[in-house]
Design a protein around this motif. Structure first.
Motif, PDB file in Angstrom:
ATOM      1  N   SER A  42       0.807  -1.051   0.077  1.00 47.26           N
ATOM      2  CA  SER A  42       0.002   0.015   0.084  1.00 47.26           C
ATOM      3  C   SER A  42       1.060   1.240  -0.051  1.00 47.26           C
ATOM      4  N   ALA A  43       0.334   2.300  -0.397  1.00 44.01           N
ATOM      5  CA  ALA A  43       1.219   3.661  -0.305  1.00 44.01           C
ATOM      6  C   ALA A  43       1.759   4.009   1.159  1.00 44.01           C
ATOM      7  N   GLU A  44       0.825   3.583   2.080  1.00 43.08           N
ATOM      8  CA  GLU A  44       1.453   4.003   3.546  1.00 43.08           C
ATOM      9  C   GLU A  44       2.573   3.393   3.875  1.00 43.08           C
ATOM     10  N   GLN A  45       2.303   1.733   3.445  1.00 39.82           N
ATOM     11  CA  GLN A  45       3.497   1.117   3.830  1.00 39.82           C
ATOM     12  C   GLN A  45       4.799   1.447   3.234  1.00 39.82           C
ATOM     13  N   ILE A  46       4.793   1.795   1.930  1.00 38.07           N
ATOM     14  CA  ILE A  46       6.259   1.845   1.339  1.00 38.07           C
ATOM     15  C   ILE A  46       6.548   3.260   1.622  1.00 38.07           C
ATOM     16  N   LYS A  47       5.629   4.279   1.848  1.00 36.22           N
ATOM     17  CA  LYS A  47       6.006   5.628   1.739  1.00 36.22           C
ATOM     18  C   LYS A  47       6.742   5.937   3.388  1.00 36.22           C
ATOM     19  N   ALA A  48       6.317   4.937   4.201  1.00 39.22           N
ATOM     20  CA  ALA A  48       7.091   4.959   5.635  1.00 39.22           C
ATOM     21  C   ALA A  48       8.665   4.680   5.307  1.00 39.22           C
ATOM     22  N   ASP A  49       8.796   3.679   4.561  1.00 43.66           N
ATOM     23  CA  ASP A  49      10.173   3.167   4.281  1.00 43.66           C
ATOM     24  C   ASP A  49      10.899   4.147   3.664  1.00 43.66           C
ATOM     25  N   MET A  50      10.248   4.687   2.462  1.00 44.77           N
ATOM     26  CA  MET A  50      10.704   5.789   1.694  1.00 44.77           C
ATOM     27  C   MET A  50      11.450   6.918   2.703  1.00 44.77           C
ATOM     28  N   ALA A  51      10.412   7.400   3.627  1.00 48.08           N
ATOM     29  CA  ALA A  51      10.656   8.555   4.595  1.00 48.08           C
ATOM     30  C   ALA A  51      11.976   8.361   5.537  1.00 48.08           C
ATOM     31  N   ARG A  52      11.888   6.915   5.847  1.00 51.46           N
ATOM     32  CA  ARG A  52      13.165   6.571   6.799  1.00 51.46           C
ATOM     33  C   ARG A  52      14.559   6.800   6.208  1.00 51.46           C
ATOM     34  N   ASN A  53      14.300   6.508   4.730  1.00 49.65           N
ATOM     35  CA  ASN A  53      15.697   6.580   4.085  1.00 49.65           C
ATOM     36  C   ASN A  53      15.968   7.432   3.020  1.00 49.65           C
ATOM     37  N   GLY A  54      14.947   8.619   3.148  1.00 52.12           N
ATOM     38  CA  GLY A  54      15.075   9.841   2.241  1.00 52.12           C
ATOM     39  C   GLY A  54      14.983   9.533   0.764  1.00 52.12           C
ATOM     40  N   VAL A  55      14.238   8.434   0.511  1.00 53.55           N
ATOM     41  CA  VAL A  55      13.943   8.264  -0.862  1.00 53.55           C
ATOM     42  C   VAL A  55      12.731   9.063  -1.488  1.00 53.55           C
ATOM     43  N   ARG A  56      13.159   9.548  -2.556  1.00 60.93           N
ATOM     44  CA  ARG A  56      11.997  10.633  -2.899  1.00 60.93           C
ATOM     45  C   ARG A  56      11.342   9.869  -4.201  1.00 60.93           C
ATOM     46  N   THR A  57      11.783   8.998  -5.019  1.00 66.92           N
ATOM     47  CA  THR A  57      11.401   8.596  -6.215  1.00 66.92           C
ATOM     48  C   THR A  57       9.838   8.164  -5.962  1.00 66.92           C
ATOM     49  N   PRO A  58       8.540   8.304  -6.569  1.00 66.72           N
ATOM     50  CA  PRO A  58       7.424   7.579  -6.517  1.00 66.72           C
ATOM     51  C   PRO A  58       7.658   6.193  -6.874  1.00 66.72           C
ATOM     52  N   PHE A  59       7.055   5.558  -5.931  1.00 73.28           N
ATOM     53  CA  PHE A  59       6.973   3.759  -6.050  1.00 73.28           C
ATOM     54  C   PHE A  59       5.653   3.556  -6.904  1.00 73.28           C
ATOM     55  N   LEU A  60       5.555   2.540  -7.906  1.00 75.51           N
ATOM     56  CA  LEU A  60       4.579   2.245  -8.474  1.00 75.51           C
ATOM     57  C   LEU A  60       3.910   0.824  -7.520  1.00 75.51           C
ATOM     58  N   LEU A  61       2.404   1.090  -7.633  1.00 78.20           N
ATOM     59  CA  LEU A  61       1.855   0.062  -6.694  1.00 78.20           C
ATOM     60  C   LEU A  61       1.089  -0.985  -7.302  1.00 78.20           C
ATOM     61  N   ASP A  62       1.690  -2.337  -7.314  1.00 75.66           N
ATOM     62  CA  ASP A  62       1.122  -3.355  -7.875  1.00 75.66           C
ATOM     63  C   ASP A  62       0.325  -4.355  -7.176  1.00 75.66           C
ATOM     64  N   ASP A  63      -0.721  -5.024  -7.683  1.00 80.68           N
ATOM     65  CA  ASP A  63      -1.375  -5.928  -6.901  1.00 80.68           C
ATOM     66  C   ASP A  63      -0.869  -7.447  -7.294  1.00 80.68           C
TER      67      ASP A  63
END
Length: 216
Positions: free
Chosen positions: A138-159
């Motif tokens: 989910s966006a919330e799950q991966i955005k939390a890890d992105m924030a902790r590591n300073g990653v800015r590139t949007p991740f595409l969300l696949d089912d």
């Protein structure tokens, strides 16, 4: 009238007891020190064996790296990214694209891989490469890890549909998730290279070497 001299056996016995007590304490201290020494040795050997096991595991995973250079039409897709935007592969026609499939949230190596790509953004731009990271979160799950590591590139969300279409689903450490893999798609929409990296890392320099080698 004779008198007996007072006995001196008690003080002598006391000295012997004190000496025995001191000897016993020294023996106990020596035994304790020997026990500590053995524990230190066991901990050291445990650390060495753990490091060796990790090295062997890494070598085994690295040995499983796979590469496919069969040219084929790249499966099209439309996904939403972590910024809420709709992303279509067809929108990148005329540009070279690298799809970066990974396990996503909870996989520190996966996030650090993207952080390394971001640090080398100028080199990817110079090579005319756009990197699109794809996860099954989910966006919330991966955005939390992105924030902790300073990653800015949007991740595409696949089912799971896109990961399955590109053959990366179940290739990593978890059956239901994509493996740590890259797909190179040229400006005409043709898949030129697929690389699977169970070691969970490929340096940006090596990734760019693969791109340059397999672009027509």
């Amino acid at each position: 009238m004779s008198t007996k001299s007072p006995t001196r056996s008690r003080p002598a016995a006391g000295r012997r007891t004190s000496a025995n007590d001191a000897k016993s304490r020294r023996a106990q201290a020596a035994a304790a020190e020997e026990s500590r020494k053995r524990r230190r040795e066991l901990l050291l050997w445990g650390a060495v064996l753990t490091a060796v096991a990790a090295l062997i595991a890494a070598m085994m995973w690295s040995a499983r790296e796979t590469s496919d250079t069969t040219a084929r039409p790249a499966p099209d897709f439309t996904l939403t990214d972590t910024s809420g935007a709709t992303v279509k592969l067809a929108d990148f026609r005329g540009k070279n694209v690298v799809l970066y499939f990974n396990e996503g949230a909870g996989c520190q190596s996966c996030i650090l891989q993207m952080a390394d790509i971001e640090r080398n953004a100028a080199a990817f731009t110079a090579a005319d490469i756009t990197v699109l990271p794809i996860v099954m979160n989910s966006a919330e799950q991966i955005k939390a890890d992105m924030a902790r590591n300073g990653v800015r590139t949007p991740f595409l969300l696949d089912d799971g549909t896109v990961s399955a279409a590109y053959g990366t689903l179940g290739k990593g450490m978890h059956e239901g998730l994509p493996g740590h893999s890259f797909v190179l798609i040229d400006a005409q929409g043709t898949q030129r290279w697929y690389g699977e990296y169970p070691s969970m890392y490929l340096s940006s320099a090596d990734l760019l070497d693969q791109v340059r080698e397999h672009l027509p």
